[in-house]
Scaffold this active site. Structure first.
Site, short mmCIF file in Angstrom:
data_model
loop_
_atom_site.label_atom_id
_atom_site.label_comp_id
_atom_site.label_asym_id
_atom_site.label_seq_id
_atom_site.Cartn_x
_atom_site.Cartn_y
_atom_site.Cartn_z
N LYS A 113 13.69 20.19 -13.62
CA LYS A 113 12.89 19.81 -12.40
C LYS A 113 13.66 19.39 -11.21
O LYS A 113 14.86 17.98 -12.07
CB LYS A 113 12.23 19.28 -12.88
CG LYS A 113 10.87 18.65 -11.71
CD LYS A 113 9.79 17.70 -12.65
CE LYS A 113 8.71 17.67 -11.64
NZ LYS A 113 7.57 16.36 -11.57
N SER A 157 2.92 18.63 -9.89
CA SER A 157 3.75 17.93 -9.27
C SER A 157 5.47 19.63 -10.15
O SER A 157 6.10 20.25 -9.10
CB SER A 157 5.12 17.34 -8.94
OG SER A 157 5.35 16.98 -9.34
N SER A 189 1.76 16.24 -13.72
CA SER A 189 2.57 17.08 -13.06
C SER A 189 3.56 17.98 -14.15
O SER A 189 3.99 18.88 -13.89
CB SER A 189 3.56 16.23 -12.24
OG SER A 189 3.34 15.70 -11.28
#
Lengths: 99, 461
Positions: free
Chosen positions: B75, B150, B174
């Site tokens: 990420k 996210s 997330s």
């Protein structure tokens, strides 16, 4: 309970505290949105928290100490790698004091 | 052999060990899959061009490490040395970290190959990847819908076979919510179990990096490699070794997690999943978590408060562009937190929220006196349409209702695939336990994945 209105004047003030430049349009938009959000989170006033102590970190640690020893860190070159401008090994920043 | 990219970590390891294929072939399969589906999905902000070279070297050395040659997607909020780390924000579009995040370094030490950096909401602020400065990622099960967020890019990449596994971060859901939206397995570890060093801070008292994988077994493998105390993160802790309990596993179903506000198909899928556990080993009871209904209010005071402080570092001088380039959601949260921490309002907002945070934590601790684990849905709805909630930030926030409590209380939670809604949209089941109960969570998740095949579904893309 009446809406906790966040006026455009307050939004401008918060923007200044947060070092954010806001356009007129943004100020209007954020004033409405932040008012909605604050109005919603204000639901918490209905919760009886009595003597409940606040919880800010689940581990509830206070201080974590270590020996004060020199250890390898970033080189000057690495530290300056992402700088917009550097001068003789320093970060170059805009002047904040007038002559 | 044309679908190596579909393999789990365990399957890929076995194939390499047996000599069925090389690390280079595995990496090339993943890279060509990226080339094929990336124009539709936008899972990545950047792809690592050195990956094939890395794999070839490991093949030549016959490297013997736990993840040797296994591609991992990271990420964008996790620092990777000399590889662009933008946090999916325009402010950091040219930022190259001088060090690796501890969790990234640990994967590299174990032989994993960084395949690319995945898209997310800018600085991980959001639940859909729509707040990214680099465009929205798409859900591989329905390209008109969000992959969640996210960590949406990590989830869509794993689901679509653009990587073998990924790392995400979870501050209010997330990892779990995108895992649920993309039908993969995602673990939010116990707070402090995995180091936050090198994770671009959002809310420091809540942030947790964790694995996003195709199976629970893979999630366990990765978690065991990245966990542990790190001198560079003072809030990290040694993971206590515990023996798995014997006897029946007691599972609580929080009635608040099956209330009217939760989509009917989601509730039904989770309740049906629960029934697949054999009665001789599992015992189910309803429990109550009365204060979790306030999780969103608490979360959206505490998180912006911590954000407003953490984001002060972005001065546009030492690195990154000026603050005016922050995305809207970033500005919104900085201002919200500045307000809730300001003189005259800190008692009403931040301190009040911190007290209710204690009540939510107490609710969970009390429940864990009666049951070993808690099971419920992950998200109140299946994946929603792109644009559906972008005009109403508060509506977006409400989606965190079933995940935020685990962050506030620092407990672990996993999302495992448990079915599909009518339109073929994925649904995830959440299993939460007391702090440091990961081993039991993995045991139950693995049991579920031997009883069902939901985790084997792959999107048609």
């Amino acid at each position: 309970m009446p809406k906790q209105v966040l006026t455009e004047k307050e939004v401008k003030h918060i923007g200044k505290l947060s070092n954010l430049e806001l356009s007129e349009k943004e100020t209007q938009k954020f004033s409405a949105e932040l008012t909605d959000i604050l109005d919603f989170v204000e639901n918490l006033s209905a919760v009886d928290t009595g003597e409940t102590p606040a919880l800010s970190n689940i581990n509830e640690k206070t201080n974590v100490f270590r020996e004060d020893e020199v250890r390898p860190g970033l080189t000057q070159k690495q530290a300056l790698k992402n700088a917009k401008e550097a001068h003789k090994g320093f970060f170059k920043v805009p002047a904040i004091l007038k002559e | 052999m044309d679908s190596l990219y579909q393999l789990s970590i365990l399957e890929a390891k076995e194939g390499i060990k047996k000599g069925s294929f090389s690390r280079e072939e595995l990496v090339k399969s993943v890279l060509s899959r990226i080339e094929e589906v990336e124009p539709k999905l936008n899972s990545f902000v950047s792809v690592n061009k050195e990956a094939v070279k890395d794999a070839r070297k490991k093949d030549q050395e016959k490297e013997d490490k736990a993840l040797s040659g296994i591609p991992v997607a990271i990420k964008e909020v996790l620092s990777t040395i000399d590889i662009k780390t933008t946090a999916s924000s325009r402010v950091l579009e040219n930022y190259y970290p001088a060090y690796d995040a501890t969790v990234v370094a640990k994967l590299k030490e174990n032989g994993a190959i960084l395949i690319g950096k995945t898209n997310c909401d800018a600085f991980a602020f959001g639940a859909s990847t729509e707040n990214s400065g680099f465009g929205v990622s798409k859900n591989p099960y329905d390209l008109e819908r969000v992959p969640g967020g996210s960590s949406g890019g990590s989830a869509s990449a794993v689901a679509a076979g653009e990587t073998i596994f990924a790392l995400g971060t979870d501050t209010g859901g997330s990892i779990r919510q995108p895992a649920s939206f993309c039908s993969i397995t995602g673990l939010k570890p116990t707070y402090g179990a995995c180091s936050r060093y090198g994770l671009l801070a959002m809310a420091s008292s809540l942030d947790c990096p964790g694995p996003m994988t195709k199976t629970a077994e893979d999630a366990e493998t990765v978690f065991n490699l990245i966990k542990g105390k790190d001198p560079k993160d003072a809030t990290s802790v040694d993971f206590p070794e515990k023996k798995l309990q014997t006897g029946k596993i007691r599972i609580g179903l929080p009635k608040e997690y099956f209330s009217d506000g939760i989509d009917k198909e989601v509730k039904e899928a989770v309740l049906k999943a629960v029934k697949s556990f054999p009665e001789k080993d599992f015992e189910f009871t309803y429990v109550s978590l009365p204060n979790t209904g306030y999780a969103i209010e608490v979360y959206y005071i505490i998180t912006p408060s911590e954000i407003s402080s953490n984001m002060a570092r972005y001065d546009g001088i030492r690195f990154g562009k000026e603050r005016k380039y922050f995305e809207d959601e970033v500005k919104r949260r900085i201002m919200l937190g500045t307000y809730t921490l300001s003189a005259g309002y800190i008692d009403q907002f931040y301190l009040k929220a911190s007290k209710v945070r204690r009540l939510i934590t107490n609710d969970l601790e009390n429940a864990f006196k009666k049951v070993d684990l808690i099971i419920g849905p992950v998200s109140p709805t299946p994946p929603f349409k792109i644009g559906e909630k972008t005009d109403d930030p508060l509506k977006m926030y409400l989606g965190d209702i079933l995940t935020a409590s685990a962050n506030l209380a620092g407990i672990p939670g996993i999302s495992v695939p448990c079915g599909f809604a009518d339109k073929g949209l994925p649904i995830g089941m959440q299993i939460m336990g007391p702090r440091f109960s990961e081993e039991l969570i993995f045991f139950v998740s693995k049991t579920f994945q031997t009883l069902t095949n939901w985790h084997k579904a792959r999107p048609k893309i």
